[in-house]
Motif scaffolding. Structure first.
Motif, PDB file in Angstrom:
ATOM      1  N   ASN A   1       0.460  -1.390   0.063  1.00 49.86           N
ATOM      2  CA  ASN A   1       0.272  -0.418   0.381  1.00 49.86           C
ATOM      3  C   ASN A   1       1.190   1.216  -0.238  1.00 49.86           C
ATOM      4  O   ASN A   1       1.615   1.139   0.607  1.00 49.86           O
ATOM      5  CB  ASN A   1      -0.412   0.163   1.073  1.00 49.86           C
ATOM      6  N   VAL A   2       0.359   2.243  -1.243  1.00 48.76           N
ATOM      7  CA  VAL A   2       0.789   3.728  -0.680  1.00 48.76           C
ATOM      8  C   VAL A   2      -0.149   4.506  -0.410  1.00 48.76           C
ATOM      9  O   VAL A   2      -0.943   4.496  -1.362  1.00 48.76           O
ATOM     10  CB  VAL A   2       2.680   3.709  -2.124  1.00 48.76           C
ATOM     11  N   VAL A   3       0.018   5.388   0.095  1.00 43.13           N
ATOM     12  CA  VAL A   3      -0.480   6.683   0.774  1.00 43.13           C
ATOM     13  C   VAL A   3       0.403   7.594  -0.876  1.00 43.13           C
ATOM     14  O   VAL A   3       1.026   8.304  -0.704  1.00 43.13           O
ATOM     15  CB  VAL A   3      -0.243   7.511   1.739  1.00 43.13           C
ATOM     16  N   VAL A   4      -0.790   8.247  -1.614  1.00 40.69           N
ATOM     17  CA  VAL A   4      -0.979   9.262  -2.660  1.00 40.69           C
ATOM     18  C   VAL A   4      -1.381  10.655  -2.282  1.00 40.69           C
ATOM     19  O   VAL A   4      -2.065  10.652  -2.220  1.00 40.69           O
ATOM     20  CB  VAL A   4      -0.486   9.053  -4.213  1.00 40.69           C
TER      21      VAL A   4
ATOM     22  N   THR B   1      -7.427  12.115  -2.904  1.00 39.70           N
ATOM     23  CA  THR B   1      -6.436  10.476  -3.673  1.00 39.70           C
ATOM     24  C   THR B   1      -8.028   9.507  -3.291  1.00 39.70           C
ATOM     25  O   THR B   1      -7.076   9.545  -2.074  1.00 39.70           O
ATOM     26  CB  THR B   1      -5.436   9.876  -3.397  1.00 39.70           C
TER      27      THR B   1
ATOM     28  N   SER C   1      -7.224   5.751  -1.060  1.00 40.05           N
ATOM     29  CA  SER C   1      -6.214   5.501   0.110  1.00 40.05           C
ATOM     30  C   SER C   1      -5.997   4.717   0.854  1.00 40.05           C
ATOM     31  O   SER C   1      -7.178   4.891   1.724  1.00 40.05           O
ATOM     32  CB  SER C   1      -6.437   7.522   0.593  1.00 40.05           C
ATOM     33  N   PRO C   2      -5.001   4.098   1.321  1.00 41.62           N
ATOM     34  CA  PRO C   2      -4.319   3.937   0.615  1.00 41.62           C
ATOM     35  C   PRO C   2      -4.328   3.595  -0.685  1.00 41.62           C
ATOM     36  O   PRO C   2      -5.124   2.632  -0.883  1.00 41.62           O
ATOM     37  CB  PRO C   2      -2.725   3.500   1.150  1.00 41.62           C
ATOM     38  N   VAL C   3      -3.272   3.733  -1.543  1.00 40.44           N
ATOM     39  CA  VAL C   3      -3.536   2.690  -3.397  1.00 40.44           C
ATOM     40  C   VAL C   3      -2.462   1.633  -3.010  1.00 40.44           C
ATOM     41  O   VAL C   3      -2.078   1.372  -2.700  1.00 40.44           O
ATOM     42  CB  VAL C   3      -2.676   3.183  -3.946  1.00 40.44           C
ATOM     43  N   GLY C   4      -3.573   0.632  -3.571  1.00 39.84           N
ATOM     44  CA  GLY C   4      -3.211  -0.915  -3.203  1.00 39.84           C
ATOM     45  C   GLY C   4      -1.958  -0.928  -4.424  1.00 39.84           C
ATOM     46  O   GLY C   4      -2.172  -0.782  -5.925  1.00 39.84           O
ATOM     47  N   VAL C   5      -1.221  -1.946  -4.253  1.00 40.31           N
ATOM     48  CA  VAL C   5      -0.107  -2.437  -5.489  1.00 40.31           C
ATOM     49  C   VAL C   5       0.241  -4.147  -5.138  1.00 40.31           C
ATOM     50  O   VAL C   5       0.229  -4.376  -4.016  1.00 40.31           O
ATOM     51  CB  VAL C   5       1.590  -1.624  -5.080  1.00 40.31           C
TER      52      VAL C   5
ATOM     53  N   PHE D   1      -6.258   3.840  -9.324  1.00 37.85           N
ATOM     54  CA  PHE D   1      -6.901   5.319  -8.322  1.00 37.85           C
ATOM     55  C   PHE D   1      -7.067   6.317  -9.080  1.00 37.85           C
ATOM     56  O   PHE D   1      -6.480   6.922  -9.852  1.00 37.85           O
ATOM     57  CB  PHE D   1      -6.125   5.427  -6.886  1.00 37.85           C
TER      58      PHE D   1
ATOM     59  N   ILE E   1      -7.348  11.171  -8.800  1.00 40.18           N
ATOM     60  CA  ILE E   1      -6.921  11.826  -7.759  1.00 40.18           C
ATOM     61  C   ILE E   1      -8.275  13.499  -8.547  1.00 40.18           C
ATOM     62  O   ILE E   1      -7.774  13.708  -9.276  1.00 40.18           O
ATOM     63  CB  ILE E   1      -5.334  12.361  -8.085  1.00 40.18           C
TER      64      ILE E   1
ATOM     65  N   ALA F   1       2.276   9.220 -10.738  1.00 33.49           N
ATOM     66  CA  ALA F   1       2.818   8.780  -8.805  1.00 33.49           C
ATOM     67  C   ALA F   1       2.885   7.073  -9.454  1.00 33.49           C
ATOM     68  O   ALA F   1       3.535   6.152  -9.008  1.00 33.49           O
ATOM     69  CB  ALA F   1       0.749   8.444  -8.569  1.00 33.49           C
TER      70      ALA F   1
ATOM     71  N   ILE G   1       6.109   4.145  -8.248  1.00 31.32           N
ATOM     72  CA  ILE G   1       5.483   2.641  -7.576  1.00 31.32           C
ATOM     73  C   ILE G   1       6.220   1.750  -8.506  1.00 31.32           C
ATOM     74  O   ILE G   1       6.839   0.637  -8.618  1.00 31.32           O
ATOM     75  CB  ILE G   1       4.641   2.681  -7.223  1.00 31.32           C
TER      76      ILE G   1
END
Lengths: 326, 125
Positions: free
Chosen positions: A280-283, B12, B15-19, B40, B42, B74, B78
């Protein structure tokens, strides 16, 4: 279980011993030798790759323990064999030849089909330390050997076993910046494993033999250790940013803009199956613009004025042309 | 000409964005690779006082432009990021000056009772 487990099977260890034996240089340096004893020279030659047995006294290879001779030629007799906590190891040398040259006993040679060295293994820092205890061979197979020759051969077997297995080091493995504390060794059930906990935690106990995988070679990382590795690896993303800027012309207004994205709180978590991870990353984003709205309007009015002026000019030209006709 | 500044509130979602992460061997190194970022958005909203808000109406097209342009930026930061989980160096063992190198081979990663196991064979040279 500990945070880290590294080890290999007995088969892998023997593959390594076989590899050493196959090196031509090793034949003369490791598997062949001589020593001077009481004016005589005892020469020895090991005719095949040695094998190690990583098993305790319940294994049949330990059956000859009572008859095995210590470095000074004393049989173990009723002395108890090492227990499992001492990491008992047996090393078998096959076709161990010995001969004597010099005054009094020249040519008294023979080949022992097997010489078994009984030893224990300990881990000292990053090296495995072998403590040879005694060695056994079937003396009836080498009737020509004097006690002097026998003792010399036993001594050679003990020292070569120590030399060979003492060369083993713990593998050099890096874990993405994560470090581990003191290690503990277990050699049992035909496997060898080294356990350690994450640095800062209490030292890991010697792993239970039943906890050691049976693979030829293995490294096991606990979920906590893996999480620590992931934490370090994901940190590098935090604070990274990228930006985009440009201009926009809508006729009535013009604008320049810029936007930026920044990464924060990047994390990765091992799943129930630790071969899977989720991240997870907060953007976060920010943007701003500078709008030139009046410039656009004035520009528009200027265009209009120019058009009107050109219209008057055209009208004037037409009137002037009309009077020219009279 | 007269410039008017417009700031935007940005959010966003989710949030958080999953990877999605993939574990992969390269030689004797097992790495985690951030393979793909979940979708995601913005959203940018002009902010400020009333006058600025009125003026900022002209900024909506910019908000839309940046709203489209920023997520790929972004994602670019990542996707492809990787970090090593473990690197197993070939082990050189010397006995009386005779060296044998043990190199891990055929490495695989598996679940060992909830822990990560990397196992394989040892190649000699």
């Amino acid at each position: 279980m500990s945070d880290l487990l590294v080890g290999m099977s007995e088969g892998a260890l023997n593959k390594w011993l076989s590899g050493i034996y196959s090196k031509p240089a090793a034949q003369s340096k490791v598997f062949k030798g001589s020593m001077s004893v009481s004016g005589q020279t005892v020469s020895w030659d090991i005719g095949a790759a040695p094998t190690a047995t990583l098993a305790g006294p319940s294994d049949p290879i330990w059956d000859n323990w009572p008859k095995s001779l210590t470095h000074n030629g004393t049989p173990q007799g009723s002395a108890a064999p090492p227990d499992a906590a001492d990491n008992p190891v047996a090393i078998t040398f096959t076709n161990f030849s010995g001969s004597v040259s010099g005054s009094g006993g020249s040519g008294a040679g023979g080949t022992a089909p097997q010489v078994i060295v009984y030893a224990t293994a300990q881990l000292q820092a990053t090296s495995v330390s072998i403590v040879p205890l005694s060695a056994w061979l079937d003396e009836s197979a080498v009737p020509a050997w004097s006690q002097l020759t026998l003792n010399a051969i036993i001594g050679a077997a003990l020292s070569q076993a120590q030399l060979l297995l003492g060369a083993i080091h713990t593998p050099q493995i890096s874990y993405g910046g994560v470090t581990f504390g003191a290690a503990a060794l277990t050699a049992a059930d035909h496997k060898v494993g080294i356990a350690a906990n994450l640095q800062g935690k209490p030292a890991a106990p010697a792993p239970a033999a039943g906890d050691l995988p049976g693979d030829e070679f293995y490294v096991v990382l606990s979920r906590e250790a893996l999480q620590r590795v992931a934490d370090i690896g994901m940190q590098q993303l935090n604070g990274q940013s990228a930006s985009k800027s440009g201009s926009y012309d809508a006729g009535i207004f013009k604008a320049s803009y810029s936007g930026r994205v920044t990464l924060d709180r990047a994390s990765a978590t091992p799943q129930a199956d630790p071969t899977q991870m989720a991240a997870n990353v907060v953007v976060s984003a920010s943007a701003s613009a500078g709008v030139d709205i009046f410039g656009g309007i004035i520009g528009g009015l200027t265009d209009t004025g120019e058009a009107i002026g050109k219209g008057f000019e055209a009208a004037g030209d037409a009137i002037s042309g009309a009077f020219d006709n009279y | 000409m007269s410039d008017v500044g417009i700031d935007y509130d940005a959010s966003t979602a989710p949030s958080p964005v999953g990877v999605t992460v993939r574990l992969q061997f390269s030689g004797t190194t097992l790495s985690a690779i951030l393979e793909s970022v979940d979708t995601f958005i913005i959203t940018l909203t002009p902010s400020g006082n009333i006058a600025e808000t009125i003026i900022s109406a002209v900024g909506w097209p910019i908000a839309q432009t940046l709203g489209i342009a920023l997520p790929p930026l972004a994602k670019g930061l990542i996707e492809g990021h990787s970090f090593p989980i473990m690197t197993i160096a070939p082990q050189e063992v010397a006995v009386e000056g005779v060296e044998v190198t043990l190199t891990p081979a055929n490495l695989t990663a598996s679940n060992f009772g909830g822990s990560l196991k990397v196992s394989g064979t040892l190649a000699l040279s």
